[in-house]
Design a protein around this motif. Structure first.
Motif, mmCIF file in Angstrom:
data_model
loop_
_atom_site.group_PDB
_atom_site.id
_atom_site.type_symbol
_atom_site.label_atom_id
_atom_site.label_comp_id
_atom_site.label_asym_id
_atom_site.label_seq_id
_atom_site.Cartn_x
_atom_site.Cartn_y
_atom_site.Cartn_z
ATOM 1 N N ASN A 116 0.492 -1.254 0.091
ATOM 2 C CA ASN A 116 -0.002 -0.141 -0.009
ATOM 3 C C ASN A 116 0.694 1.396 -0.309
ATOM 4 O O ASN A 116 2.211 1.359 -0.280
ATOM 5 C CB ASN A 116 -0.587 -0.344 0.921
ATOM 6 N N ARG A 117 0.292 2.535 0.619
ATOM 7 C CA ARG A 117 1.159 3.211 0.186
ATOM 8 C C ARG A 117 1.964 4.049 1.657
ATOM 9 O O ARG A 117 2.458 4.684 1.443
ATOM 10 C CB ARG A 117 0.093 4.998 0.287
ATOM 11 N N ASN A 118 1.478 3.251 2.049
ATOM 12 C CA ASN A 118 2.296 2.770 3.642
ATOM 13 C C ASN A 118 4.011 2.508 3.503
ATOM 14 O O ASN A 118 4.245 1.836 4.389
ATOM 15 C CB ASN A 118 1.609 3.396 4.820
ATOM 16 N N LYS A 119 3.805 1.305 1.941
ATOM 17 C CA LYS A 119 4.558 0.704 2.160
ATOM 18 C C LYS A 119 4.775 -0.299 3.227
ATOM 19 O O LYS A 119 5.511 -1.176 3.600
ATOM 20 C CB LYS A 119 6.797 1.272 2.397
ATOM 21 N N GLN A 120 3.472 -1.188 3.557
ATOM 22 C CA GLN A 120 3.355 -1.934 3.628
ATOM 23 C C GLN A 120 2.538 -3.271 3.043
ATOM 24 O O GLN A 120 2.035 -2.564 1.913
ATOM 25 C CB GLN A 120 2.203 -1.789 5.763
ATOM 26 N N ILE A 121 3.114 -4.572 3.647
ATOM 27 C CA ILE A 121 1.990 -5.665 2.559
ATOM 28 C C ILE A 121 0.493 -5.542 2.646
ATOM 29 O O ILE A 121 -0.105 -5.639 3.963
ATOM 30 C CB ILE A 121 2.890 -6.900 2.753
ATOM 31 N N SER A 122 -0.283 -5.333 1.605
ATOM 32 C CA SER A 122 -1.387 -5.226 1.514
ATOM 33 C C SER A 122 -2.331 -6.549 1.588
ATOM 34 O O SER A 122 -3.374 -6.947 1.399
ATOM 35 C CB SER A 122 -2.255 -4.422 0.566
ATOM 36 N N SER A 123 -1.396 -7.757 0.532
ATOM 37 C CA SER A 123 -2.039 -8.991 0.063
ATOM 38 C C SER A 123 -1.166 -9.633 -0.543
ATOM 39 O O SER A 123 0.000 -8.131 -0.831
ATOM 40 C CB SER A 123 -2.822 -8.733 -1.238
ATOM 41 N N TYR A 124 -1.197 -10.933 -1.312
ATOM 42 C CA TYR A 124 -0.203 -11.905 -1.492
ATOM 43 C C TYR A 124 -0.799 -12.627 -2.361
ATOM 44 O O TYR A 124 -1.615 -12.776 -2.358
ATOM 45 C CB TYR A 124 1.076 -11.995 -0.120
ATOM 46 N N SER A 125 0.124 -13.299 -2.873
ATOM 47 C CA SER A 125 -0.613 -14.632 -4.194
ATOM 48 C C SER A 125 1.101 -14.842 -4.151
ATOM 49 O O SER A 125 2.018 -14.975 -3.799
ATOM 50 C CB SER A 125 -0.934 -14.099 -5.367
ATOM 51 N N THR A 126 0.831 -17.063 -4.725
ATOM 52 C CA THR A 126 1.604 -17.612 -4.321
ATOM 53 C C THR A 126 1.177 -18.180 -5.115
ATOM 54 O O THR A 126 0.450 -18.833 -6.204
ATOM 55 C CB THR A 126 1.578 -18.508 -3.949
#
Length: 260
Positions: A182-192
């Motif tokens: 996200n804009r705060n440079k934190q993980i918002s989602s992931y996929s594998t």
């Protein structure tokens, strides 16, 4: 030679890894093998809880790593099992420290240096049968880990930010993990995505194949060496030869191997 740390790192050096960690098992062949391996190694090795006897970070190993990717500062730490390392007969003058305290110290330093996320490379195992520290127990003590890449069958922890990746037997496939920020440079989602390493689809890397064949030839010279001969054939009742079982036990104990 192929099973030793020097042989493994020689092969891994041909691949574009940003960082790797090691397990206690990788150090079982002693100082000569470890020093030779670290001398030729070209991949950054990150182990946060391994030091020399006088408390310094061993040459060729980093306690932590910080790098930037597309504007995101990524901190990397690594951990091996202190319990497993303490059981080694030969430790090459190295000492494993408490996993949690070592990680907390290094993570705090990475955060102070501006790390946006923390990735942990772990060889502990998500769950263990013994009383040694596991990834599951570790995650309950340290909440600043955003991504954990380890071993075990658990794919995700209760914390939705955490992703665990299990290495497949014999490197049959690799997993690609896509992180969205996200804009705060934190993980918002992931996929594998699991990618099958099929030679008919991907082809063969000739330079790597030559290196593998060379190491296999070196190992074959040792495996086929005759050390004794019996004048009489030993019968058995399909339960296993007594001499064979004894020899296997000796290999496991003195050779520090589990393939006896």
């Amino acid at each position: 030679q192929l099973a030793k740390l020097s042989g493994s790192l020689n092969l891994l050096s041909s691949l574009p890894y940003k960082a790797i960690t090691l397990s206690a098992e990788d150090f079982k062949f002693g100082a000569k093998d470890i020093n030779a391996a670290l001398k030729i190694n070209k991949i950054p090795i990150v182990i946060s809880n391994l030091k020399t006897q006088d408390g310094n970070t061993p040459g060729g190993i980093q306690s932590k790593m910080l790098f930037s990717f597309d504007g995101v500062k990524i901190g990397v730490v690594g951990v091996l099992s202190k319990s497993d390392f303490d059981k080694l007969a030969r430790n090459a003058g190295l000492k494993a420290y408490d996993e949690i305290e070592s990680l907390k110290t290094n993570i705090e330093e990475l955060k102070s240096d501006g790390a946006d996320i923390i990735i942990l490379l772990s060889s502990l195992g998500f769950e263990r049968q013994d009383k040694a520290l596991s990834d599951k127990m570790l995650l309950e003590e340290i909440t600043d880990i955003d991504v954990l890449l380890g071993i075990g069958s658990k794919e995700s922890a209760d914390n939705s930010k955490i992703t665990l990746n299990q290495a497949q037997a014999n490197l049959q496939q690799v997993s690609q993990i896509n992180l969205n920020f996200n804009r705060n440079k934190q993980i918002s989602s992931y996929s594998t995505e699991d990618i099958l390493l099929d030679i008919s689809t991907l082809g063969e890397e000739e330079n790597l194949l030559q290196e593998v064949n060379f190491l296999k030839q070196q190992a074959a010279k040792t495996r086929t060496k005759h050390i004794a001969k019996l004048d009489k054939y030993l019968e058995n009742d399909r339960q296993g030869s007594a001499l064979g079982l004894y020899t296997a036990a000796c290999l496991a104990r003195w050779g520090k191997t589990n393939i006896g």
